[in-house]
Design a protein around this motif. Structure first.
Motif, PDB file in Angstrom:
ATOM      1  N   SER A 181      19.982   3.800  10.873  1.00  0.00           N
ATOM      2  CA  SER A 181      20.945   4.703  10.253  1.00  0.00           C
ATOM      3  C   SER A 181      20.271   6.004   9.820  1.00  0.00           C
ATOM      4  O   SER A 181      19.054   6.068   9.659  1.00  0.00           O
ATOM      5  CB  SER A 181      21.590   4.042   9.037  1.00  0.00           C
ATOM      6  OG  SER A 181      20.643   3.919   7.983  1.00  0.00           O
ATOM      7  N   ARG A 182      21.091   7.044   9.610  1.00  0.00           N
ATOM      8  CA  ARG A 182      20.532   8.312   9.128  1.00  0.00           C
ATOM      9  C   ARG A 182      19.928   8.139   7.740  1.00  0.00           C
ATOM     10  O   ARG A 182      18.916   8.759   7.408  1.00  0.00           O
ATOM     11  CB  ARG A 182      21.631   9.382   9.093  1.00  0.00           C
ATOM     12  CG  ARG A 182      22.193   9.721  10.459  1.00  0.00           C
ATOM     13  CD  ARG A 182      23.185  10.864  10.372  1.00  0.00           C
ATOM     14  NE  ARG A 182      24.093  10.849  11.506  1.00  0.00           N
ATOM     15  CZ  ARG A 182      25.028  11.759  11.722  1.00  0.00           C
ATOM     16  NH1 ARG A 182      25.190  12.749  10.867  1.00  0.00           N
ATOM     17  NH2 ARG A 182      25.809  11.680  12.779  1.00  0.00           N
ATOM     18  N   GLY A 183      20.571   7.299   6.925  1.00  0.00           N
ATOM     19  CA  GLY A 183      20.040   7.034   5.600  1.00  0.00           C
ATOM     20  C   GLY A 183      18.659   6.412   5.665  1.00  0.00           C
ATOM     21  O   GLY A 183      17.768   6.763   4.889  1.00  0.00           O
TER      22      GLY A 183
ATOM     23  N   ARG B   3      12.777   6.535   4.979  1.00  0.00           N
ATOM     24  CA  ARG B   3      11.462   6.341   5.594  1.00  0.00           C
ATOM     25  C   ARG B   3      10.672   7.649   5.625  1.00  0.00           C
ATOM     26  O   ARG B   3       9.458   7.663   5.391  1.00  0.00           O
ATOM     27  CB  ARG B   3      11.609   5.788   7.008  1.00  0.00           C
ATOM     28  CG  ARG B   3      12.139   4.362   7.054  1.00  0.00           C
ATOM     29  CD  ARG B   3      12.237   3.867   8.488  1.00  0.00           C
ATOM     30  NE  ARG B   3      12.914   2.583   8.560  1.00  0.00           N
ATOM     31  CZ  ARG B   3      13.101   1.898   9.690  1.00  0.00           C
ATOM     32  NH1 ARG B   3      12.644   2.383  10.841  1.00  0.00           N
ATOM     33  NH2 ARG B   3      13.735   0.733   9.678  1.00  0.00           N
ATOM     34  N   LEU B   4      11.364   8.748   5.926  1.00  0.00           N
ATOM     35  CA  LEU B   4      10.693  10.035   5.989  1.00  0.00           C
ATOM     36  C   LEU B   4      10.139  10.427   4.625  1.00  0.00           C
ATOM     37  O   LEU B   4       9.002  10.904   4.510  1.00  0.00           O
ATOM     38  CB  LEU B   4      11.663  11.109   6.503  1.00  0.00           C
ATOM     39  CG  LEU B   4      11.081  12.507   6.689  1.00  0.00           C
ATOM     40  CD1 LEU B   4       9.978  12.498   7.745  1.00  0.00           C
ATOM     41  CD2 LEU B   4      12.181  13.490   7.081  1.00  0.00           C
ATOM     42  N   HIS B   5      10.927  10.219   3.578  1.00  0.00           N
ATOM     43  CA  HIS B   5      10.475  10.549   2.227  1.00  0.00           C
ATOM     44  C   HIS B   5       9.240   9.727   1.857  1.00  0.00           C
ATOM     45  O   HIS B   5       8.236  10.266   1.372  1.00  0.00           O
ATOM     46  CB  HIS B   5      11.603  10.300   1.226  1.00  0.00           C
ATOM     47  CG  HIS B   5      11.194  10.513  -0.198  1.00  0.00           C
ATOM     48  ND1 HIS B   5      11.000  11.768  -0.736  1.00  0.00           N
ATOM     49  CD2 HIS B   5      10.920   9.630  -1.184  1.00  0.00           C
ATOM     50  CE1 HIS B   5      10.621  11.650  -1.995  1.00  0.00           C
ATOM     51  NE2 HIS B   5      10.573  10.360  -2.301  1.00  0.00           N
TER      52      HIS B   5
ATOM     53  N   ALA C 245      -4.699  10.142   9.279  1.00  0.00           N
ATOM     54  CA  ALA C 245      -3.820   9.647   8.211  1.00  0.00           C
ATOM     55  C   ALA C 245      -2.551   9.036   8.796  1.00  0.00           C
ATOM     56  O   ALA C 245      -2.086   7.983   8.343  1.00  0.00           O
ATOM     57  CB  ALA C 245      -3.465  10.783   7.249  1.00  0.00           C
ATOM     58  N   LEU C 246      -2.008   9.667   9.825  1.00  0.00           N
ATOM     59  CA  LEU C 246      -0.821   9.118  10.488  1.00  0.00           C
ATOM     60  C   LEU C 246      -1.115   7.739  11.065  1.00  0.00           C
ATOM     61  O   LEU C 246      -0.277   6.835  10.997  1.00  0.00           O
ATOM     62  CB  LEU C 246      -0.358  10.053  11.616  1.00  0.00           C
ATOM     63  CG  LEU C 246       0.522  11.232  11.227  1.00  0.00           C
ATOM     64  CD1 LEU C 246       0.703  12.167  12.414  1.00  0.00           C
ATOM     65  CD2 LEU C 246       1.875  10.766  10.710  1.00  0.00           C
ATOM     66  N   ASP C 247      -2.300   7.585  11.623  1.00  0.00           N
ATOM     67  CA  ASP C 247      -2.665   6.311  12.235  1.00  0.00           C
ATOM     68  C   ASP C 247      -2.754   5.188  11.207  1.00  0.00           C
ATOM     69  O   ASP C 247      -2.685   4.010  11.572  1.00  0.00           O
ATOM     70  CB  ASP C 247      -3.994   6.435  12.985  1.00  0.00           C
ATOM     71  CG  ASP C 247      -3.847   7.205  14.290  1.00  0.00           C
ATOM     72  OD1 ASP C 247      -2.704   7.379  14.751  1.00  0.00           O
ATOM     73  OD2 ASP C 247      -4.876   7.649  14.832  1.00  0.00           O
ATOM     74  N   GLU C 248      -2.927   5.530   9.939  1.00  0.00           N
ATOM     75  CA  GLU C 248      -2.976   4.509   8.897  1.00  0.00           C
ATOM     76  C   GLU C 248      -1.590   3.962   8.567  1.00  0.00           C
ATOM     77  O   GLU C 248      -1.459   2.862   8.027  1.00  0.00           O
ATOM     78  CB  GLU C 248      -3.622   5.064   7.626  1.00  0.00           C
ATOM     79  CG  GLU C 248      -5.109   5.317   7.747  1.00  0.00           C
ATOM     80  CD  GLU C 248      -5.751   5.567   6.401  1.00  0.00           C
ATOM     81  OE1 GLU C 248      -5.463   4.806   5.460  1.00  0.00           O
ATOM     82  OE2 GLU C 248      -6.513   6.537   6.288  1.00  0.00           O
ATOM     83  N   LEU C 249      -0.553   4.747   8.861  1.00  0.00           N
ATOM     84  CA  LEU C 249       0.805   4.306   8.567  1.00  0.00           C
ATOM     85  C   LEU C 249       1.264   3.277   9.599  1.00  0.00           C
ATOM     86  O   LEU C 249       0.846   3.298  10.742  1.00  0.00           O
ATOM     87  CB  LEU C 249       1.775   5.492   8.587  1.00  0.00           C
ATOM     88  CG  LEU C 249       1.490   6.663   7.644  1.00  0.00           C
ATOM     89  CD1 LEU C 249       2.582   7.715   7.797  1.00  0.00           C
ATOM     90  CD2 LEU C 249       1.379   6.204   6.208  1.00  0.00           C
ATOM     91  N   SER C 250       2.159   2.411   9.177  1.00  0.00           N
ATOM     92  CA  SER C 250       2.780   1.495  10.134  1.00  0.00           C
ATOM     93  C   SER C 250       3.709   2.296  11.039  1.00  0.00           C
ATOM     94  O   SER C 250       4.120   3.416  10.708  1.00  0.00           O
ATOM     95  CB  SER C 250       3.570   0.407   9.400  1.00  0.00           C
ATOM     96  OG  SER C 250       4.690   0.973   8.745  1.00  0.00           O
ATOM     97  N   ASP C 251       4.049   1.728  12.191  1.00  0.00           N
ATOM     98  CA  ASP C 251       4.929   2.426  13.129  1.00  0.00           C
ATOM     99  C   ASP C 251       6.243   2.831  12.481  1.00  0.00           C
ATOM    100  O   ASP C 251       6.816   3.878  12.793  1.00  0.00           O
ATOM    101  CB  ASP C 251       5.210   1.542  14.350  1.00  0.00           C
ATOM    102  CG  ASP C 251       3.981   1.342  15.211  1.00  0.00           C
ATOM    103  OD1 ASP C 251       3.012   2.106  15.054  1.00  0.00           O
ATOM    104  OD2 ASP C 251       3.980   0.406  16.031  1.00  0.00           O
ATOM    105  N   THR C 252       6.748   2.009  11.576  1.00  0.00           N
ATOM    106  CA  THR C 252       8.021   2.273  10.905  1.00  0.00           C
ATOM    107  C   THR C 252       8.033   3.649  10.268  1.00  0.00           C
ATOM    108  O   THR C 252       9.045   4.368  10.328  1.00  0.00           O
ATOM    109  CB  THR C 252       8.285   1.204   9.829  1.00  0.00           C
ATOM    110  OG1 THR C 252       8.389  -0.071  10.461  1.00  0.00           O
ATOM    111  CG2 THR C 252       9.577   1.489   9.071  1.00  0.00           C
TER     112      THR C 252
ATOM    113  N   THR D 186       0.834  -1.204   0.000  1.00  0.00           N
ATOM    114  CA  THR D 186       0.000   0.000   0.000  1.00  0.00           C
ATOM    115  C   THR D 186       0.862   1.244   0.000  1.00  0.00           C
ATOM    116  O   THR D 186       0.571   2.224  -0.700  1.00  0.00           O
ATOM    117  CB  THR D 186      -0.934   0.006   1.224  1.00  0.00           C
ATOM    118  OG1 THR D 186      -1.698  -1.199   1.237  1.00  0.00           O
ATOM    119  CG2 THR D 186      -1.861   1.211   1.198  1.00  0.00           C
ATOM    120  N   MET D 187       1.950   1.223   0.776  1.00  0.00           N
ATOM    121  CA  MET D 187       2.879   2.354   0.776  1.00  0.00           C
ATOM    122  C   MET D 187       3.410   2.604  -0.634  1.00  0.00           C
ATOM    123  O   MET D 187       3.502   3.750  -1.084  1.00  0.00           O
ATOM    124  CB  MET D 187       4.061   2.079   1.721  1.00  0.00           C
ATOM    125  CG  MET D 187       3.757   2.290   3.180  1.00  0.00           C
ATOM    126  SD  MET D 187       3.415   4.026   3.625  1.00  0.00           S
ATOM    127  CE  MET D 187       5.019   4.775   3.331  1.00  0.00           C
TER     128      MET D 187
END
Length: 199
Positions: free
Chosen positions: A171-173, A178-180, A139-146, A101-102
């Motif tokens: 890692s920072r990478g 994940r943020l992107h 919307a945040l709640d739909e995301l996995s914890d990761t 889904t992501m």
């Protein structure tokens, strides 16, 4: 070298050595920040207060395990995040978003260009609008914890990539990737609500 910021009203070395008064000073100083982070995970005040107390209790009992690889507060906040994660997993009724889904929520490219028109979306601007905070939280709640936790720490708590990596033990990478992906997924989920924004 000091284990935390030099302007803190407690001695981190004394805390690590087991000084009760120093630890109590740390608790008084750091409780508001820790509570705020945990509440981003669990939403309700009562659970956040309980988890904040449990965090400091576990930290005090486990001071011998602190190796000094990161700031003392980063280590303690990491304990709090892990407790909050466990709490959310126990209470979550629905399965969070999976990787397939992501992937579908990421921008589509053809010949090096976006298939759809793309306007940058900044979650921190949206969360400032009181009437839309609940939409963003849903919307945040739909995301996995990761993915959810990197948004919490980087965009909502405004932690640095370095500290976020330390708190999540990645890692920072990995934080940047994940943020992107998380931002793109949130944009896709929220575009229908924010697409007419001119701000």
């Amino acid at each position: 070298m000091s284990s935390t910021t030099s302007d803190a009203p407690y001695d981190p070395d004394a805390v690590v050595a087991g000084d009760r008064a120093a630890f109590e000073a740390l608790v008084r100083h750091e409780t508001p920040r820790l509570f705020r982070i945990i509440k981003r995970y669990v939403s309700d005040d009562e659970s956040a207060r309980g988890l904040t107390q449990e965090t400091f209790l576990q930290a005090y009992k486990g001071l011998d395990d602190f190796r000094g690889d990161s700031k003392l507060t980063t280590w303690i906040f990491g304990i709090g995040i892990n407790l909050a994660r466990s709490h959310v997993r126990k209470r979550r009724r629905e399965q969070p978003m999976d990787e397939d889904t992501m992937d579908r929520l990421q921008p589509q490219f053809r010949m090096g260009h976006y298939v759809d028109s793309f306007d940058p979306w900044h979650p921190e601007q949206s969360t400032e609008r009181n009437e839309r905070k609940q939409l963003v939280r849903d919307a945040l709640d739909e995301l996995s914890d990761t993915y959810r936790e990197v948004i919490i720490l980087r965009d909502l708590e405004e932690r640095s990539t370095k500290e976020t990596a330390e708190l999540l033990d990645i890692s920072r990478g990995a934080v940047r990737v994940r943020l992107h992906r998380a931002r793109q997924a949130l944009r896709s989920l929220l575009t229908q609500y924010f697409s007419d924004d001119t701000a």
